[in-house]
Design a protein around this motif. Structure first.
Motif, mmCIF file in Angstrom:
data_model
loop_
_atom_site.group_PDB
_atom_site.id
_atom_site.type_symbol
_atom_site.label_atom_id
_atom_site.label_comp_id
_atom_site.label_asym_id
_atom_site.label_seq_id
_atom_site.Cartn_x
_atom_site.Cartn_y
_atom_site.Cartn_z
ATOM 1 N N GLY A 1 0.813 -1.205 0.000
ATOM 2 C CA GLY A 1 0.000 0.000 0.000
ATOM 3 C C GLY A 1 0.852 1.262 0.000
ATOM 4 N N ALA A 2 0.194 2.402 0.008
ATOM 5 C CA ALA A 2 0.898 3.677 0.014
ATOM 6 C C ALA A 2 1.768 3.843 1.248
ATOM 7 C CB ALA A 2 -0.111 4.824 -0.077
ATOM 8 N N ASP A 3 1.432 3.136 2.309
ATOM 9 C CA ASP A 3 2.217 3.178 3.541
ATOM 10 C C ASP A 3 3.375 2.183 3.539
ATOM 11 O OD1 ASP A 3 0.757 0.850 3.689
ATOM 12 O OD2 ASP A 3 -0.133 1.259 5.662
ATOM 13 N N GLY A 4 3.561 1.471 2.424
ATOM 14 C CA GLY A 4 4.623 0.484 2.353
ATOM 15 C C GLY A 4 4.318 -0.816 3.065
ATOM 16 N N ARG A 5 3.075 -1.011 3.475
ATOM 17 C CA ARG A 5 2.694 -2.216 4.201
ATOM 18 C C ARG A 5 1.860 -3.141 3.302
ATOM 19 N NH1 ARG A 5 2.788 -1.753 9.721
ATOM 20 N NH2 ARG A 5 2.816 -4.038 9.585
ATOM 21 N N LEU A 6 1.796 -4.393 3.706
ATOM 22 C CA LEU A 6 0.987 -5.381 3.013
ATOM 23 C C LEU A 6 -0.417 -5.344 3.607
ATOM 24 C CD1 LEU A 6 1.059 -7.768 0.957
ATOM 25 C CD2 LEU A 6 1.558 -9.264 2.916
ATOM 26 N N SER A 7 -1.413 -5.090 2.782
ATOM 27 C CA SER A 7 -2.785 -4.992 3.278
ATOM 28 C C SER A 7 -3.293 -6.358 3.723
ATOM 29 C CB SER A 7 -3.705 -4.440 2.187
ATOM 30 O OG SER A 7 -3.889 -5.403 1.162
ATOM 31 N N ALA A 8 -4.324 -6.323 4.547
ATOM 32 C CA ALA A 8 -4.927 -7.576 5.014
ATOM 33 C C ALA A 8 -5.463 -8.383 3.834
ATOM 34 C CB ALA A 8 -6.039 -7.276 6.010
ATOM 35 N N GLY A 9 -6.059 -7.696 2.845
ATOM 36 C CA GLY A 9 -6.617 -8.404 1.701
ATOM 37 C C GLY A 9 -5.552 -9.093 0.872
ATOM 38 N N ASN A 10 -4.459 -8.409 0.595
ATOM 39 C CA ASN A 10 -3.385 -9.029 -0.175
ATOM 40 C C ASN A 10 -2.714 -10.148 0.614
ATOM 41 O OD1 ASN A 10 -3.747 -7.509 -2.481
ATOM 42 N ND2 ASN A 10 -2.116 -6.054 -2.042
ATOM 43 N N ARG A 11 -2.553 -9.947 1.910
ATOM 44 C CA ARG A 11 -1.967 -10.998 2.754
ATOM 45 C C ARG A 11 -2.828 -12.264 2.696
ATOM 46 N NH1 ARG A 11 1.435 -11.598 7.120
ATOM 47 N NH2 ARG A 11 1.888 -9.381 7.091
ATOM 48 N N GLN A 12 -4.119 -12.115 2.835
ATOM 49 C CA GLN A 12 -4.998 -13.279 2.823
ATOM 50 C C GLN A 12 -4.933 -14.016 1.486
ATOM 51 O OE1 GLN A 12 -8.747 -11.501 3.858
ATOM 52 N NE2 GLN A 12 -8.145 -11.149 5.998
ATOM 53 N N ALA A 13 -4.848 -13.253 0.389
ATOM 54 C CA ALA A 13 -4.755 -13.890 -0.927
ATOM 55 C C ALA A 13 -3.441 -14.650 -1.074
ATOM 56 C CB ALA A 13 -4.880 -12.833 -2.019
ATOM 57 N N LEU A 14 -2.340 -14.073 -0.599
ATOM 58 C CA LEU A 14 -1.050 -14.757 -0.677
ATOM 59 C C LEU A 14 -1.060 -16.014 0.177
ATOM 60 C CD1 LEU A 14 1.429 -11.734 -0.540
ATOM 61 C CD2 LEU A 14 0.682 -13.022 -2.540
ATOM 62 N N GLU A 15 -1.607 -15.924 1.365
ATOM 63 C CA GLU A 15 -1.671 -17.095 2.243
ATOM 64 C C GLU A 15 -2.529 -18.192 1.620
ATOM 65 O OE1 GLU A 15 -1.099 -14.909 6.584
ATOM 66 O OE2 GLU A 15 -3.108 -15.214 5.765
ATOM 67 N N ARG A 16 -3.598 -17.805 0.962
ATOM 68 C CA ARG A 16 -4.447 -18.798 0.289
ATOM 69 C C ARG A 16 -3.671 -19.488 -0.839
ATOM 70 N NH1 ARG A 16 -9.586 -17.667 -3.689
ATOM 71 N NH2 ARG A 16 -10.159 -19.866 -4.014
ATOM 72 N N VAL B 1 -3.843 -6.965 -6.522
ATOM 73 C CA VAL B 1 -3.136 -8.246 -6.513
ATOM 74 C C VAL B 1 -4.055 -9.345 -5.975
ATOM 75 C CG1 VAL B 1 -1.275 -9.533 -5.380
ATOM 76 C CG2 VAL B 1 -0.792 -7.324 -6.446
ATOM 77 N N ALA B 2 -4.725 -9.070 -4.883
ATOM 78 C CA ALA B 2 -5.625 -10.061 -4.296
ATOM 79 C C ALA B 2 -6.755 -10.415 -5.256
ATOM 80 C CB ALA B 2 -6.194 -9.541 -2.975
ATOM 81 N N GLN B 3 -7.299 -9.413 -5.937
ATOM 82 C CA GLN B 3 -8.394 -9.681 -6.882
ATOM 83 C C GLN B 3 -7.970 -10.712 -7.924
ATOM 84 O OE1 GLN B 3 -9.805 -5.950 -8.609
ATOM 85 N NE2 GLN B 3 -9.555 -4.903 -6.652
ATOM 86 N N ALA B 4 -6.789 -10.512 -8.498
ATOM 87 C CA ALA B 4 -6.331 -11.422 -9.555
ATOM 88 C C ALA B 4 -5.954 -12.792 -9.001
ATOM 89 C CB ALA B 4 -5.148 -10.804 -10.292
ATOM 90 N N ILE B 5 -5.322 -12.831 -7.827
ATOM 91 C CA ILE B 5 -4.940 -14.118 -7.236
ATOM 92 C C ILE B 5 -6.174 -14.969 -6.945
ATOM 93 C CG2 ILE B 5 -3.987 -15.221 -5.179
ATOM 94 C CD1 ILE B 5 -1.828 -13.076 -5.161
ATOM 95 N N HIS B 6 -7.187 -14.369 -6.373
ATOM 96 C CA HIS B 6 -8.406 -15.132 -6.091
ATOM 97 C C HIS B 6 -9.025 -15.652 -7.390
ATOM 98 C CE1 HIS B 6 -8.448 -14.559 -1.831
ATOM 99 N NE2 HIS B 6 -8.550 -13.248 -1.899
ATOM 100 N N GLN B 7 -8.968 -14.844 -8.440
ATOM 101 C CA GLN B 7 -9.508 -15.292 -9.714
ATOM 102 C C GLN B 7 -8.745 -16.504 -10.237
ATOM 103 O OE1 GLN B 7 -9.567 -12.260 -12.746
ATOM 104 N NE2 GLN B 7 -10.534 -13.566 -14.257
ATOM 105 N N PHE B 8 -7.397 -16.447 -10.165
ATOM 106 C CA PHE B 8 -6.593 -17.585 -10.606
ATOM 107 C C PHE B 8 -6.908 -18.838 -9.784
ATOM 108 C CE2 PHE B 8 -3.119 -14.513 -12.051
ATOM 109 C CZ PHE B 8 -3.499 -14.611 -13.377
ATOM 110 N N LEU B 9 -6.953 -18.671 -8.480
ATOM 111 C CA LEU B 9 -7.187 -19.817 -7.616
ATOM 112 C C LEU B 9 -8.563 -20.419 -7.857
ATOM 113 C CD1 LEU B 9 -5.571 -18.592 -4.271
ATOM 114 C CD2 LEU B 9 -4.583 -20.085 -6.008
ATOM 115 N N ASN B 10 -9.558 -19.572 -8.070
ATOM 116 C CA ASN B 10 -10.894 -20.077 -8.352
ATOM 117 C C ASN B 10 -10.910 -20.846 -9.672
ATOM 118 O OD1 ASN B 10 -11.784 -18.890 -6.010
ATOM 119 N ND2 ASN B 10 -12.685 -17.096 -7.011
#
Length: 279
Positions: free
Chosen positions: A16-31, A265-274
């Protein structure tokens, strides 16, 4: 689509703009990791400045750093692959830019160095105010960066020129590409000209990791936002640009996802996984 590896640019793509990994992107990566997908960092950052939000995420093993100049195994910190600037290249770069109103960043052994005056006040050298904290946290100050570069000219993973305008960036990129042999010249942000060995590039690092994992490029999805991501998006079977990407990055992409600050990033990862696992 059978995606077995995801390569992630960080700034303005995954973070994110703060240089941190958002909860949504983290959850997608963990999935994705739970599904056995390899997650690979692919950044222009040196090893020392990779955020722990990403490097400490269980299951992320490999990091392509300094625009492909060095590839690391994160659990051990071991450098697996990489390049240093050709002998004499740094000296020629210093000569060609001696009278230019710029400063330098030097990357040696995964650590970033900058002139002490630049680290103290990056804005004076063209750095946006929003990036000051990042520069000051991650650049190790030295009294004379040109002298430092000369002393370490045979050890440099890469060099950045810190310039004051996009026009200066374009002019100097063209000058160095035409005048100094065996360079890979690219850019991730308007104020940087990023220079490494001709065989570097994120695509080169990703090819090395893919071979290590026994994965075909067709099984890789790569995410990016900037010109230094173009070759990687072209190399991957599916290149994905976030909506805020540069024109060159958007043109190279097979798909466009949401903005970096919309968990694209999370949007696309979830699409791939689905598509792969939820049929």
């Amino acid at each position: 689509m059978n995606i077995r590896c995801i390569a992630l640019d960080l700034d303005r793509t995954t973070l994110g703009a703060d240089g941190r990994l958002s909860a949504g992107n983290r959850q997608a990566l963990e999935r994705a990791i739970r599904r056995g997908v390899h997650i690979v960092i692919a950044s222009g950052r040196p090893l020392c400045s990779l955020p722990t939000d990403v490097t400490a995420l269980p299951g992320i093993e490999y990091a392509i750093t300094s625009n492909g100049a060095a590839v690391y195994h994160l659990p051990t910190g071991k450098r697996l692959h990489g390049f240093t600037l050709p002998a004499g290249a740094a000296q020629e770069i210093l000569r060609l830019t001696a009278d230019e109103p710029l400063t330098y960043e030097a990357f040696v052994g995964g650590i970033a160095y900058g002139d002490a005056d630049y680290v103290a006040d990056p804005v004076l050298y063209g750095t946006p105010p929003t990036s000051v904290g990042y520069v000051q946290r991650t650049r190790r100050p030295v009294p004379d960066i040109r002298a430092f570069i000369r002393a370490h000219s045979n050890e440099l993973d890469s060099l950045d020129l810190v310039v004051r305008s996009a026009a200066e960036k374009e002019r100097l990129s063209a000058l160095l590409s035409a005048s100094v042999p065996d360079l890979y010249v690219t850019s991730s942000v308007p104020q940087l000209v990023e220079i490494s060995h001709r065989d570097a590039g994120k695509h080169s690092g990703l090819r090395f990791v893919a071979d290590l994992l026994g994965i075909s490029p067709t099984q890789i999805a790569a995410f990016g936002d900037a010109d230094n991501d173009v070759d990687m998006l072209t190399f991957a079977g599916c290149g994905i640009a976030v909506a805020n990407a540069s024109p060159a990055c958007l043109a190279a992409a097979d798909r466009v996802t949401g903005r970096f600050d919309e968990d694209g990033v999370a949007q696309a990862i979830h699409q791939f996984l689905n598509e792969t696992f939820e049929k």
